[in-house]
Every structure is written in C-alpha cells, then in structure tokens.
Design a protein around this motif. Structure first.
Motif, PDB file in Angstrom:
ATOM      1  N   GLY A 155       2.608  49.130  -4.318  1.00  0.00           N
ATOM      2  CA  GLY A 155       2.169  50.009  -3.243  1.00  0.00           C
ATOM      3  C   GLY A 155       2.890  49.794  -1.939  1.00  0.00           C
ATOM      4  O   GLY A 155       2.325  50.034  -0.865  1.00  0.00           O
ATOM      5  N   ALA A 156       4.167  49.360  -2.011  1.00  0.00           N
ATOM      6  CA  ALA A 156       4.900  49.034  -0.792  1.00  0.00           C
ATOM      7  C   ALA A 156       6.088  49.969  -0.607  1.00  0.00           C
ATOM      8  O   ALA A 156       7.002  49.974  -1.444  1.00  0.00           O
ATOM      9  CB  ALA A 156       5.390  47.588  -0.849  1.00  0.00           C
ATOM     10  N   PRO A 157       6.118  50.763   0.461  1.00  0.00           N
ATOM     11  CA  PRO A 157       7.326  51.539   0.763  1.00  0.00           C
ATOM     12  C   PRO A 157       8.440  50.594   1.189  1.00  0.00           C
ATOM     13  O   PRO A 157       8.250  49.731   2.046  1.00  0.00           O
ATOM     14  CB  PRO A 157       6.892  52.452   1.917  1.00  0.00           C
ATOM     15  CG  PRO A 157       5.752  51.725   2.569  1.00  0.00           C
ATOM     16  CD  PRO A 157       5.071  50.950   1.477  1.00  0.00           C
ATOM     17  N   VAL A 158       9.629  50.723   0.588  1.00  0.00           N
ATOM     18  CA  VAL A 158      10.678  49.736   0.837  1.00  0.00           C
ATOM     19  C   VAL A 158      12.048  50.392   0.785  1.00  0.00           C
ATOM     20  O   VAL A 158      12.278  51.338   0.028  1.00  0.00           O
ATOM     21  CB  VAL A 158      10.602  48.587  -0.203  1.00  0.00           C
ATOM     22  CG1 VAL A 158      10.913  49.086  -1.607  1.00  0.00           C
ATOM     23  CG2 VAL A 158      11.529  47.432   0.169  1.00  0.00           C
ATOM     24  N   ASP A 159      12.940  49.918   1.646  1.00  0.00           N
ATOM     25  CA  ASP A 159      14.355  50.268   1.605  1.00  0.00           C
ATOM     26  C   ASP A 159      15.109  49.037   1.107  1.00  0.00           C
ATOM     27  O   ASP A 159      14.975  47.948   1.672  1.00  0.00           O
ATOM     28  CB  ASP A 159      14.875  50.656   2.983  1.00  0.00           C
ATOM     29  CG  ASP A 159      14.208  51.922   3.511  1.00  0.00           C
ATOM     30  OD1 ASP A 159      13.993  52.851   2.715  1.00  0.00           O
ATOM     31  OD2 ASP A 159      13.895  51.971   4.718  1.00  0.00           O
ATOM     32  N   ILE A 160      15.905  49.206   0.060  1.00  0.00           N
ATOM     33  CA  ILE A 160      16.666  48.092  -0.511  1.00  0.00           C
ATOM     34  C   ILE A 160      18.070  48.096   0.064  1.00  0.00           C
ATOM     35  O   ILE A 160      18.771  49.119   0.026  1.00  0.00           O
ATOM     36  CB  ILE A 160      16.730  48.206  -2.042  1.00  0.00           C
ATOM     37  CG1 ILE A 160      15.331  48.145  -2.647  1.00  0.00           C
ATOM     38  CG2 ILE A 160      17.603  47.108  -2.632  1.00  0.00           C
ATOM     39  CD1 ILE A 160      15.302  48.382  -4.154  1.00  0.00           C
ATOM     40  N   LEU A 161      18.481  46.953   0.605  1.00  0.00           N
ATOM     41  CA  LEU A 161      19.846  46.755   1.079  1.00  0.00           C
ATOM     42  C   LEU A 161      20.471  45.641   0.247  1.00  0.00           C
ATOM     43  O   LEU A 161      19.985  44.503   0.255  1.00  0.00           O
ATOM     44  CB  LEU A 161      19.890  46.356   2.556  1.00  0.00           C
ATOM     45  CG  LEU A 161      19.157  47.229   3.583  1.00  0.00           C
ATOM     46  CD1 LEU A 161      19.448  46.713   4.995  1.00  0.00           C
ATOM     47  CD2 LEU A 161      19.562  48.688   3.459  1.00  0.00           C
ATOM     48  N   PHE A 162      21.533  45.933  -0.459  1.00  0.00           N
ATOM     49  CA  PHE A 162      22.238  44.924  -1.244  1.00  0.00           C
ATOM     50  C   PHE A 162      22.955  43.953  -0.304  1.00  0.00           C
ATOM     51  O   PHE A 162      23.762  44.365   0.532  1.00  0.00           O
ATOM     52  CB  PHE A 162      23.247  45.589  -2.183  1.00  0.00           C
ATOM     53  CG  PHE A 162      24.242  44.658  -2.799  1.00  0.00           C
ATOM     54  CD1 PHE A 162      23.813  43.537  -3.513  1.00  0.00           C
ATOM     55  CD2 PHE A 162      25.606  44.898  -2.674  1.00  0.00           C
ATOM     56  CE1 PHE A 162      24.733  42.669  -4.083  1.00  0.00           C
ATOM     57  CE2 PHE A 162      26.530  44.041  -3.252  1.00  0.00           C
ATOM     58  CZ  PHE A 162      26.094  42.914  -3.956  1.00  0.00           C
ATOM     59  N   ALA A 163      22.651  42.662  -0.424  1.00  0.00           N
ATOM     60  CA  ALA A 163      23.287  41.640   0.420  1.00  0.00           C
ATOM     61  C   ALA A 163      24.705  41.402  -0.075  1.00  0.00           C
ATOM     62  O   ALA A 163      24.936  40.676  -1.051  1.00  0.00           O
ATOM     63  CB  ALA A 163      22.475  40.350   0.390  1.00  0.00           C
ATOM     64  N   LYS A 164      25.671  41.993   0.588  1.00  0.00           N
ATOM     65  CA  LYS A 164      27.043  41.997   0.100  1.00  0.00           C
ATOM     66  C   LYS A 164      27.656  40.607   0.023  1.00  0.00           C
ATOM     67  O   LYS A 164      28.583  40.366  -0.761  1.00  0.00           O
ATOM     68  CB  LYS A 164      27.921  42.902   0.972  1.00  0.00           C
ATOM     69  CG  LYS A 164      29.245  43.218   0.307  1.00  0.00           C
ATOM     70  CD  LYS A 164      30.103  44.140   1.134  1.00  0.00           C
ATOM     71  CE  LYS A 164      31.370  44.524   0.361  1.00  0.00           C
ATOM     72  NZ  LYS A 164      32.084  43.366  -0.164  1.00  0.00           N
ATOM     73  N   LYS A 165      27.173  39.675   0.804  1.00  0.00           N
ATOM     74  CA  LYS A 165      27.741  38.329   0.780  1.00  0.00           C
ATOM     75  C   LYS A 165      27.632  37.678  -0.591  1.00  0.00           C
ATOM     76  O   LYS A 165      28.373  36.743  -0.897  1.00  0.00           O
ATOM     77  CB  LYS A 165      27.041  37.437   1.807  1.00  0.00           C
ATOM     78  CG  LYS A 165      25.556  37.195   1.556  1.00  0.00           C
ATOM     79  CD  LYS A 165      24.965  36.288   2.621  1.00  0.00           C
ATOM     80  CE  LYS A 165      23.467  36.039   2.398  1.00  0.00           C
ATOM     81  NZ  LYS A 165      22.671  37.235   2.673  1.00  0.00           N
ATOM     82  N   ALA A 166      26.725  38.164  -1.438  1.00  0.00           N
ATOM     83  CA  ALA A 166      26.512  37.543  -2.742  1.00  0.00           C
ATOM     84  C   ALA A 166      27.658  37.796  -3.704  1.00  0.00           C
ATOM     85  O   ALA A 166      27.826  37.048  -4.673  1.00  0.00           O
ATOM     86  CB  ALA A 166      25.202  38.044  -3.356  1.00  0.00           C
ATOM     87  N   ASN A 167      28.463  38.856  -3.469  1.00  0.00           N
ATOM     88  CA  ASN A 167      29.620  39.123  -4.316  1.00  0.00           C
ATOM     89  C   ASN A 167      30.540  40.104  -3.597  1.00  0.00           C
ATOM     90  O   ASN A 167      30.077  41.104  -3.043  1.00  0.00           O
ATOM     91  CB  ASN A 167      29.206  39.693  -5.676  1.00  0.00           C
ATOM     92  CG  ASN A 167      30.327  39.646  -6.685  1.00  0.00           C
ATOM     93  OD1 ASN A 167      31.356  40.306  -6.556  1.00  0.00           O
ATOM     94  ND2 ASN A 167      30.141  38.831  -7.726  1.00  0.00           N
TER      95      ASN A 167
END
Length: 480
Positions: A73-85
């Motif tokens: 039940g959580a509205p969320v925006d996903i941001l891929f953490a680019k530092k991981a690859n």
C-alpha cells in the motif's frame, strides 16, 4: 605476536571445504547448461575476466519490487542506484520501464540522460556536489539531495543564474545514526527549511532524505517516519510541495539458501582460508530478499500503531527508493579463465588456482571481506578433462573420491590478490584453460573497484538476452 611473514607462512589445517552453493536464476541456468560454448567463445574473443550482464533479469526485478511496494500500500518511485554497476544496458532498461536513476557524479548524470531517462526521473545524491553537477541537474530538472546549508546556497545561486527553480530534498541525519558524515543535524535542518522558504523563487523543497548503513528494516522505517514529520513541519513553514520521503537503498539480496548460510556461519573459521585469513564480517548472503524487506519497511508500525505506509497515505507522502544491488540480483555473472594450477594438496592440503585477471574485478575485498558464493567450474574440454581426471585418480591415492580444494588467486604481483581466499571444494581437479563462473556479481562486484593495474585493460561487458521465441541467446558489447 606473529609477524605478517609468519602469518603468511603458517600452514593451515587440512579441512574439508564448506559448500556455499549460489542460488541460480532459470535464465542463468539455461546459459550455463545449454550455451556454454557461447560463453567460451565470448571469453576467447573478449578476454578474461569477462562480465556477462543480463538486463532481462534486471527488468524482472523492477517488476517484482514494484509489486512488493504496491501490495504494502505504498506509492513509490524507484530510482536505480547507478553506482552499483556502470553498464549502460541497465540504464536503458530503466528508461524503458519508466523508472528513474540515482546518480552522484556528472558522468553518471550524463549517462543517465543519454540512456533515455528524463531529468525529472533522476535523483542527484552525494555529499557537497560541485557546481558543474548542480548546473546540469538544474538545467534538466533533476531532484537534488542537498547535504548542507552551504550547498543549498550554492545550488540556489546556480538556479538563479539559469533562471530556473531547483527541486531539492534536504538530507538529514537520523536519530539512530547522528554521527553520519552525510546530511544535516537537527539545527541545520531547521535553518535549511527556513532558507528554502526564503529562496522560494529558486528553490522548491520537495521533501527529505537520509543515509543509513545496514539493512535493518525497522531502523529504516523509523527513519522514514522521522522524515514524514519533517515534511509536515516544512509545509507549515512555507514549503507546501514537501511530500517526498527518500528511504535510500538498503534492500538486501539473497545469494544462497538461508539453511546453507546458517551452516556456513556455524562451521566457518580461519582454517577454511588461504594463509588462515580471519575475516571479521561478511555480507548476509542468506538473509531476506529485497521484496520481503520492502514489505517489512512499509508494514512496520510507527506512532499510534499504524503502519508506515498508512501514515504516509494519511499525510499525502510519496516514497522514493534507490535500490542498486536489489535490482541487479542475478542480473550478471563474471567469468575467469584458469591460467595455472599450483597443486599443494600433499603439503598444504589445497591448491592455488591462478586466473587471468585480478580480485579488482570481484570487489568484495573493498569491504575487507570475501565473496563467498562458490564459483562454478566450467571445464575447457569435458572429455579430455574426464580422461585426465581418471588418470589422476589411478595415481592420486589420498585424493580419490574427494573434492578438489582450492583457493583462487589473481595474476598480479600482489600477495593479497586473492579472488577467493576461501578454499572451494571443486567437484574435480581444476586445469589450465578451464573457466570459473562467479554468479550474481552485477551488484557492486563487477566494477566498483576495477583498476588497469599492470596496464591491464578493464574487463568488457557482454550483454546477453534470450530470444523470446527461440530461446536462442543474442549478445552485444555493452555501450554499443
């Protein structure tokens, strides 16, 4: 007290290697079972080590994480953490799926934009960012996480010159980790909120973020609850658009079965490592999954007994999450070619397998630890390997019916260049020309610590997708 030389020369006890079997995505299993000749050809042509990146699994992880937050039940925006690859293909996947990217440098921001991610879906983090990064972020409408009042003033000046309004989050220290080097103290936050209202023509305060070490869901939920209160306070003080809470990353990856992990922790000790190396800590390879942790964070009870997600909805709050490792779970593997085998079983009880490449391409040692999931042995010639093993079996009295214990060394001149310090129990003797496959290396392992040491070229990345209709793999070099 032992000197360093004495520690290196101390003969380890002969122990049977512990099995830490890596979990394997069906796509990875298909590649290893049905397309091993392709992997061998790629390594022949592109060199060792070779990173294989699998964007279709990245995309699957995005969809799974979206579902987990939606179910909580959580509205969320996903941001891929680019530092991981550093691979460009993952940014392309993020753009295609409509998620954002979290960056912390000008080159990362340029690559995110070039990969098709619009500025309004890009978050810019990192402490005390320079003016060039500020200027590019402002021009493209990125969301900038500000760490100090001085940075806030510099960002406002940049926005004024550009005749634009910068959108910002204020990064704050949490009550649980007040000594963090990232973010503002309570007094600084109070002053910064007031300053945002004063600089309203050039600064739009959209919400708050924080930095936490570790993977504790309850601690992250508690910190997020603090940020909700900060948003409510900021609205009262003249920033009506403060509605975002960035909970950062901290979503773990499960590399091995939890029961395997528990057995390893019970039996592990220095005797299982080259030179009796004594590591003090490891990543929790058999812990909860990212989806389980996401639900645990959002369902955690906060003030009044309501869940974090319920409180967020009641206060009109939307979450931002910045997973890196979690979106890269199973989305890549690393191949090394065996260069030489020093068989010390009759003296030290194990062999040293030297590969073409170095530990710089498997970066867990950056964290003063060892990458624990067992590498897979891919014999160069299965038939010849079987004949050689049968011949060795006739003469190797003590080793008949046993695993082949070996650690894995890099080919540099550094004593500490061990790709795997732990003694691996390979199912048969390792030979020159064989390949070792390290699974699930896309998250931080591949290129966080790579170096052109000895003038060696940086490893290449081969992007592989399985054709939807035929199941046939198609590959290209990343970035081309």
């Amino acid at each position: 007290m032992l000197t360093s030389r004495q520690v290196l020369e101390r003969r380890p006890a002969h122990v049977r290697p512990l099995a830490v079997t890596a979990l394997r995505h069906p796509t990875v299993s298909t590649l290893l079972a049905d397309h091993r000749s392709l992997l061998a050809d790629l390594m022949d042509g592109l060199g060792s080590p070779l990173h294989v990146v699998l964007p279709e699994i990245f995309e699957e992880n995005v969809r799974r994480l979206r579902t987990a937050f939606a179910e909580a039940g959580a509205p969320v925006d996903i941001l891929f953490a680019k530092k991981a690859n550093k691979a460009d293909c993952y940014v392309g996947s993020a753009a295609a799926l409509g998620i954002g990217v979290d960056v912390a440098s000008t080159p990362e921001l340029v690559k995110a934009l070039a990969g098709g991610v619009p500025g309004h879906r890009i978050g810019v983090s990192g402490p005390e960012k320079d003016d060039a990064l500020h200027a590019l972020a402002v021009r493209h409408g990125c969301l900038v996480a500000v760490d100090s009042i001085s940075e806030l003033r510099r960002l406002a000046a940049t926005a004024r010159l550009a005749r634009r309004q910068a959108t910002v989050l204020l990064r704050c220290r949490t009550n649980a980790q007040p000594g963090s080097r990232f973010g503002m103290s309570a007094a600084e936050r109070e002053a910064a909120v007031g300053l945002c209202a004063e600089l309203g023509a050039h600064i739009a305060l959209r919400g708050f973020s924080f930095h936490l070490n570790g993977y504790c869901a309850a601690e992250r939920a508690t910190a997020a609850n603090e940020m909700i209160e900060h948003c409510v306070d900021a609205r009262r003080r003249g920033s009506p658009a403060a509605e975002l809470v960035d909970i950062g990353g901290g979503l773990p990856v499960r590399y091995v079965d939890p029961r395997v992990w528990e057995e390893f922790l019970r039996d592990n000790g220095p005797a299982h490592y080259h030179a009796a190396k004594d590591f003090k800590s490891f990543y929790a390879y058999g812990g909860p999954t990212a989806a389980q942790t996401a639900r645990a964070i959002m369902e955690h009870p906060v003030a009044g007994g309501q869940s974090l997600s319920a409180k967020a909805r009641r206060n009109g709050i939307r979450f931002i999450v910045e997973p890196g490792r979690a979106l890269l779970d199973q989305a890549g593997l690393t191949l090394y070619r065996v260069q030489q085998v020093d068989d010390r079983r009759d003296t030290d009880g194990y062999a040293i397998v030297t590969v073409a490449g170095s530990s710089f391409s498997l970066s867990e040692q950056w964290f003063n630890s060892d990458y624990l999931p067992d590498p897979l042995l891919l014999p160069a010639d299965a038939e010849a390997h079987t004949q050689t093993h049968a011949h060795a079996h006739a003469h190797a009295h003590a080793h008949a019916g046993e695993v082949f214990p070996a650690c894995v060394a890099g080919s540099t001149c550094l004593e500490s260049d061990l790709v795997t310090w732990r003694k691996i129990g390979f199912p048969q003797p390792v030979r020159r020309g064989d390949q070792l496959a390290y699974l699930n290396t896309a998250g931080y392992q591949m290129d966080s610590n790579e170096s052109p040491f000895h003038d060696a070229a940086l490893p290449l990345k081969a992007v592989i997708r399985l054709d939807d209709a035929s199941g046939r793999p198609r590959w290209r070099l990343d970035g081309i």
